[in-house]
Each structure stands twice: as C-alpha cells, then as structure tokens.
Design an enzyme around this catalytic site. Structure first.
Site, PDB file in Angstrom:
ATOM      1  N   HIS A  58     -37.483   9.692  -2.918  1.00 56.90           N
ATOM      2  CA  HIS A  58     -36.133   9.450  -3.019  1.00 56.90           C
ATOM      3  C   HIS A  58     -35.889   8.816  -4.409  1.00 56.90           C
ATOM      4  O   HIS A  58     -34.809   9.084  -5.113  1.00 56.90           O
ATOM      5  CB  HIS A  58     -35.553   8.728  -2.042  1.00 56.90           C
ATOM      6  N   TRP A  81     -41.944  16.386  -2.409  1.00 60.30           N
ATOM      7  CA  TRP A  81     -42.179  15.722  -3.764  1.00 60.30           C
ATOM      8  C   TRP A  81     -43.518  14.705  -3.648  1.00 60.30           C
ATOM      9  O   TRP A  81     -44.242  14.699  -4.148  1.00 60.30           O
ATOM     10  CB  TRP A  81     -41.052  15.696  -4.686  1.00 60.30           C
ATOM     11  N   ASN A 128     -37.159  15.841  -2.101  1.00 56.84           N
ATOM     12  CA  ASN A 128     -37.648  14.650  -2.286  1.00 56.84           C
ATOM     13  C   ASN A 128     -38.990  14.269  -1.557  1.00 56.84           C
ATOM     14  O   ASN A 128     -39.883  13.689  -1.860  1.00 56.84           O
ATOM     15  CB  ASN A 128     -36.653  13.421  -2.144  1.00 56.84           C
ATOM     16  N   ASP A 168     -32.374  18.586  -2.626  1.00 57.08           N
ATOM     17  CA  ASP A 168     -33.381  18.495  -1.397  1.00 57.08           C
ATOM     18  C   ASP A 168     -34.997  18.738  -1.994  1.00 57.08           C
ATOM     19  O   ASP A 168     -35.248  19.389  -3.184  1.00 57.08           O
ATOM     20  CB  ASP A 168     -33.008  19.796  -0.778  1.00 57.08           C
ATOM     21  N   LEU A 173     -15.816  13.733 -16.821  1.00 57.89           N
ATOM     22  CA  LEU A 173     -16.451  14.488 -15.442  1.00 57.89           C
ATOM     23  C   LEU A 173     -16.102  13.861 -14.193  1.00 57.89           C
ATOM     24  O   LEU A 173     -16.060  12.568 -14.022  1.00 57.89           O
ATOM     25  CB  LEU A 173     -18.081  14.489 -15.675  1.00 57.89           C
TER      26      LEU A 173
END
Ligand code: IPE
Ligand code: IPE
Ligand code: MG
Length: 248
Positions: free
Chosen positions: A48, A36, A33, A31, A142
């Site tokens: 994004h 920013w 973006n 959260d 992973l």
C-alpha cells in the site's frame, strides 16, 4: 520539497505516442498492492505504501498530459471487511498523504475532492480531508477525486434520498436530477476507467458514471503503474471507437 509538475507541450505529448483525443476524465481502480508485496515477501502494508507513490505519480502525469479530472479508488465500502490491521494501515497512509502532500497539490493548482461517505471515518481523518478540500476548492487545474469509503450503489441511494428529502415527486426523479446529486456532480463522466492488476470488474466503482466509459485493464500491479503503463492505457483508449449507441 514541493515539486512543480511539468506541463507537456503538444509535441511532447505526441512524442509519447499519444495521438488522439485525450480523455477529460480518467477513473483509476488502483489494484494489486497486496500481490505486489506478496511477490516480494513483504507485508501488505508495504504494498500500500508503494501504491501511494504510484498514485502520486499518476496525479503528476495526469496534470502533465492535460487530463482534466482523475478519480482514484482508494477505499471501497467493501474494504471494511479486510483485517482491522490492514484497514488501519490504509487510513494511516491516507492521512499521512493528505497531511504531507496537500501543499504540493495546492501549489500545482490541483483541486482535491473526496467522494464517498465520510460519516464513518474517524473524526481526525474526516477533518483532514475536509480541510484539504476546503483549501483547494478554488483551484482551477486538475480535479483529483479520491474515492474513500465509496460505493457506487451507496452513492446512488444517497442521491435518491437527497432528492426525496428535497421534496422531489416521481416526475422529478430524472437522470439529470440523480446525476446532480452524485458525489461527482458537475463533473463529466469518466471517458476511461483503468484497472490495474488484471482483474476485470468494477468492484462498485462509479456505477452510474461508467454507463459509457471505456474500460482498460492492465496486468501491471498498481505499485508498478508508472508513466509508461499509464501511457499504454491511454493509447489503448485512444484506439477505441466510441459510438454512444449511434451508427457511425
Ligand atoms: C489495493 O490493492 C486496493 C486497495 C483496496 C487499497 P489490494 O490491496 O486490493 O491488492 P490485491 O488485490 O490484494 O493484490
Ligand atoms: C477495489 O479493489 C477497491 C479499491 C481499489 C479501493 P479490491 O481489491 O477491493 O476489489 P475486489 O475485492 O478484488 O473486487
Ligand atoms: Mg485487490
């Protein structure tokens, strides 16, 4: 160019200050973006794009420190309420990512799984995601779950519907049966859920699976969520005492 992610030794992990049980499964609510970008007088889409880079770094670092599964929240069922231009920009970035980065994920033995309702996505996007999942399904490194058009409540409803469609009777509806029909079936619940950008809520992320997760909130905006910020969150998790209802 394909990067091969480093795998840290135990000493290297300790040198980062990570002493304690590593979370097996990390949930990450990406959260901030928009904020920013706003701070830099840039369009939200630039935030994004920067967030996408931070997500790639989080995948690499999760691999390096030996996290077994990372689940990122990329697009919620509620995010459709954003302006169409922003929704389009988000999906354009996601499709660019899955198109360009799948070779790197595959080369690093990452298994990519999309969780969420793919039915509402554009056929091209859906095809891309299905191809990426199919291609990495036998990878053993992973597990990278990407939540797209994901909502925790919708996931539970979907699981119960599947049970009923399979002929389940009331006594068949158990916690195990519901878990087995969630998108995250056969994966452990997240040990820790990290949310960036200072907001302290789940916003419909992994509601069922979060029953015993630790929550770590950081004020860092997602595009600034680097290895140091991630390490600090894991340190905080390692300092917690998990009781699971027991007296210790
Ligand atoms: C990213 O941050 C989360 C997504 C839905 C992709 P936001 O776009 O929510 O950023 P803020 O919260 O407006 O700062
Ligand atoms: C949660 O972030 C969804 C994702 C990170 C994809 P939001 O920014 O959409 O959440 P709210 O609206 O602040 O709760
Ligand atoms: Mg937000």
């Amino acid at each position: 160019m394909i990067k091969i992610y480093p795998r840290f030794s135990e000493e290297e992990i300790r040198a980062l200050g990570l002493e304690g049980a590593m979370p097996k499964h990390v949930g990450l609510i990406m959260d901030g973006n928009g904020r920013w970008a706003k701070k830099r007088l840039l369009p939200r889409s630039a935030g994004h794009r920067a967030g996408m880079e931070a997500m790639k770094a989080a995948v690499r670092f999760s691999h390096s420190i030996g996290v077994e599964a990372l689940t990122v929240y990329a697009f919620s069922t509620e995010n459709w309420k954003r302006p169409q231009t922003e929704v389009d920009a988000l999906f354009a970035l996601l499709s660019e990512y899955f198109y360009k980065d799948i070779d790197e994920l595959d080369a690093n033995n990452v298994r990519m799984i999309v969780i969420g309702d793919l039915g509402r996505l554009a056929p091209r996007m859906r095809g891309l995601l299905e191809t990426a999942m199919e291609r990495t399904k036998d990878n053993t490194g992973l597990v990278f779950n990407v939540a797209i058009n994901y909502g925790g409540r919708a996931e539970i409803v979907h699981a119960v519907r599947e049970l009923i469609e399979g002929g389940a009777k009331a006594e068949d509806v158990t916690e195990e049966a519901i878990s087995a029909h969630l998108y995250t079936r056969s994966q452990p619940d997240p040990d820790v859920i990290i949310r960036t950008a200072g907001e302290q809520r789940l916003s419909n992320f992994l509601l069922w699976q979060a029953a015993y997760s630790e929550f770590v909130f950081t004020p860092v905006l997602f595009p600034d969520f680097d290895e140091k910020a991630y390490t600090d969150c894991i340190k905080e998790f390692m300092g917690r005492t998990r009781r699971f209802g027991k007296v210790l």
